[in-house]
Design a protein around this motif. Sequence first.
Motif, PDB file in Angstrom:
ATOM      1  N   THR A 101     -33.335  -8.968  31.588  1.00  0.00           N
ATOM      2  CA  THR A 101     -32.602  -9.915  32.436  1.00  0.00           C
ATOM      3  C   THR A 101     -32.780  -9.553  33.912  1.00  0.00           C
ATOM      4  O   THR A 101     -32.846 -10.442  34.771  1.00  0.00           O
ATOM      5  N   GLU A 135     -14.528 -12.608  32.467  1.00  0.00           N
ATOM      6  CA  GLU A 135     -14.507 -13.680  33.474  1.00  0.00           C
ATOM      7  C   GLU A 135     -13.649 -13.280  34.675  1.00  0.00           C
ATOM      8  O   GLU A 135     -14.042 -13.460  35.831  1.00  0.00           O
ATOM      9  N   THR A 157     -26.916 -13.423  32.702  1.00  0.00           N
ATOM     10  CA  THR A 157     -26.403 -12.663  31.566  1.00  0.00           C
ATOM     11  C   THR A 157     -27.366 -12.816  30.403  1.00  0.00           C
ATOM     12  O   THR A 157     -27.821 -13.928  30.152  1.00  0.00           O
ATOM     13  N   GLY A 178     -22.664 -12.420  25.779  1.00  0.00           N
ATOM     14  CA  GLY A 178     -22.968 -13.213  26.972  1.00  0.00           C
ATOM     15  C   GLY A 178     -22.616 -14.680  26.777  1.00  0.00           C
ATOM     16  O   GLY A 178     -22.053 -15.323  27.665  1.00  0.00           O
ATOM     17  N   LYS A 179     -22.953 -15.205  25.602  1.00  0.00           N
ATOM     18  CA  LYS A 179     -22.641 -16.607  25.315  1.00  0.00           C
ATOM     19  C   LYS A 179     -21.141 -16.848  25.284  1.00  0.00           C
ATOM     20  O   LYS A 179     -20.671 -17.947  25.495  1.00  0.00           O
ATOM     21  N   SER A 232     -20.020 -16.239  29.566  1.00  0.00           N
ATOM     22  CA  SER A 232     -20.727 -16.860  30.689  1.00  0.00           C
ATOM     23  C   SER A 232     -20.300 -18.315  30.973  1.00  0.00           C
ATOM     24  O   SER A 232     -20.102 -18.684  32.137  1.00  0.00           O
ATOM     25  N   ILE A 269     -17.296 -18.564  33.213  1.00  0.00           N
ATOM     26  CA  ILE A 269     -17.552 -18.322  34.635  1.00  0.00           C
ATOM     27  C   ILE A 269     -18.063 -19.608  35.273  1.00  0.00           C
ATOM     28  O   ILE A 269     -17.615 -20.015  36.346  1.00  0.00           O
ATOM     29  N   GLN A 295     -23.778 -24.380  33.366  1.00  0.00           N
ATOM     30  CA  GLN A 295     -24.464 -23.168  32.909  1.00  0.00           C
ATOM     31  C   GLN A 295     -25.879 -23.591  32.527  1.00  0.00           C
ATOM     32  O   GLN A 295     -26.072 -24.597  31.849  1.00  0.00           O
ATOM     33  N   SER A 342     -28.521 -22.593  30.168  1.00  0.00           N
ATOM     34  CA  SER A 342     -28.467 -21.717  28.992  1.00  0.00           C
ATOM     35  C   SER A 342     -29.838 -21.264  28.523  1.00  0.00           C
ATOM     36  O   SER A 342     -30.756 -22.066  28.414  1.00  0.00           O
ATOM     37  N   VAL A 375     -25.178 -20.229  37.313  1.00  0.00           N
ATOM     38  CA  VAL A 375     -24.731 -19.388  36.201  1.00  0.00           C
ATOM     39  C   VAL A 375     -25.743 -19.570  35.077  1.00  0.00           C
ATOM     40  O   VAL A 375     -25.947 -20.677  34.582  1.00  0.00           O
ATOM     41  N   THR A 426     -27.776 -17.976  31.469  1.00  0.00           N
ATOM     42  CA  THR A 426     -27.996 -16.978  30.422  1.00  0.00           C
ATOM     43  C   THR A 426     -29.501 -16.906  30.165  1.00  0.00           C
ATOM     44  O   THR A 426     -30.223 -17.890  30.329  1.00  0.00           O
TER      45      THR A 426
END
Lengths: 248, 314
Positions: free
Chosen positions: B21, B74, B89, B95-96, B99, B102, B110, B112, B144, B146
């Motif tokens: 990451t 969070e 993340t 993470g799922k 995230s 947030i 997000q 993803s 944000v 992932t």
Amino acid sequence: MKVLVPVKRVIDSNVKARVKSDQSGVDLANVKMSINPFCEIAVEEAVRLKEKGVATEVVVVSIGPAQAQETLRQALAMGADRGVLIQSDQDLEPLEVAKVLKAVIAEEAPGVVIMGKQAIDGDNNATGQMLAALLDWPQATFASAIELSADKAKVTREVDGGLQTIEATLPAIITADLRLNEPRYASLPNIMKAKKKPLDVKEVATLGVDLKPHLKVLKVAEPAKRSAGIKVETAGDLVANLKTAGVL
Amino acid sequence: MAVLVIADHDNASLKDSTNKTVTAALALSGDVDVLVAGKDAKAAADAAAKIAGVRKVLLAESDELGQGLAEAVEATVLPLMGGYDAVLTPATSQGKNFSPRIAAKLDVAQISEIVEVVSNDTFVRPIYAGNALETVQSSDAKKVITVRATAFKAAGEGGSASVENVAAGAASAKIKFVDQQLVKSARPELAGAKIVVSGGRAMGSAEEFSKVIEPLADKLGAAVGASRAAVDAGYAPNDYQVGQTGKVVAPELYVAIGISGAIQHLAGMKDSKVIVAINKDADAPIFQVADFGLVADYKTAVPELMDALTAAGK
Ligand SMILES: Cc1cc2nc3c(=O)[nH]c(=O)nc-3n(C[C@H](O)[C@H](O)[C@H](O)COP(=O)(O)OP(=O)(O)OC[C@H]3O[C@@H](n4cnc5c(N)ncnc54)[C@H](O)[C@@H]3O)c2cc1C
């Protein structure tokens, strides 16, 4: 306790999605559509809670095109009591779906929301968590077992490494994982009965929610294809080939 | 632009997905900090400080962070976001879990499971069980994201970042950790393993699964995986599920035994370098992605494979 279950109409899980040749998206014309499998598991759980006498009413809500009424009828045939369609022809992002659900929840005031962990089209796995954050409700995601009492939900969660159990004070958001239950098939009499159950349709615009998209899809492409390799005759041949390929 | 990476770790050590990451984060900006949120997690923070390219490591500790409660993560991250333009993340179950919270609190989308960073605001992500790759451009001021770790190379060692303590966010009174049952195994972890041996419904029982799959995995130094059908039937723990809705793996070698190759399973392993399939049905879809296919009953093929490996000095 009233249980609210959001459900999404998606491509059937047995159908392989095909990308449009102009790369504008996935071709859904004449493709079989169904209730998202994780939403189906959530409906099943809610109906079981009603059968056990823990839930008093199961309300299913979908946000989508007019055809999502079929999805709601499918949930009603499984045993949900009432459906609400928030009609929207725009494909909403998870955050906007969460905002719309928040508005629906303000009206319906459920004691618990059970929903799928992920929709198999966008594969985001985000809406439930976003909804919990917007409402400041506790969340229990990826549930494989739920024990509900008057004011608490004890939830076993599937996590990397194994299982975790947490206890949330209601109202809460619970998202369903695969092992939560095995959904029933609706019987023909129940499918007939479902046609007479109440189903309200509201235009999404009437909710006064900000639906501005945050993401712009520039293109949707097909991933690189993996070509089939060779068939080997014996385990010995296999080992020889793996040695040559440098992976042993 | 400054980027925060939220580390995947078990307090004592850092998971490889964190290094991967960081690579994705470095594609966005040279200013990359890592947050280690946990309990007694100094060792993980020290490991993060050694990742090449990391500017600073933030360490937040509390009981609730140690328990991985999403509300606590969070609440720890939000006050930090004033200083960052993006938060990345690894797309693990943890993470799922936190995230999207947030993202919602920041009122942004997000993005993803990205597999590619095209530019500061444009990313590629798989949709429809990996049957399509979507390129999206974000108009949000803060991103944000992932990250699908298997799509990125791990950032190397050689860094010497400082470790700074930051406040753990207040825990929610509405959520309580009860307990956890973690699968203990001396084998490599599935998500980052070089070799994975997976078993499917064909195993027929948990006993057969461990009798057939585990010795082969151990001979190869491999992690063990499973299809959904094998997990549903209780042959293997949930943590072993490879696929669209389980773990995504991309090892050097993936061996699928008695697995048909449903779209949802392929979504979790088709980026493996070399795929081997052992299946008695010559028409099983798994053969369409396998580099080496052995059409055989696993009951005879696996013992023969064990012998052939022994003969080859394994
Ligand atoms: C929403 C959703 C999410 C899903 N997510 C996942 C996921 O994340 N991961 C996943 O794996 N699946 C997932 N699935 C399930 C997927 O669709 C398939 O049902 C599943 O992968 C099948 O598992 P299997 O290949 O072990 O079983 P089967 O499809 O039953 O295949 C068994 C295979 O074993 C072979 N076989 C039988 N006996 C022998 C023998 N003696 N020797 C050799 N071969 C033998 C057969 O020929 C057959 O090909 C999901 C499905 C849905 C709807």
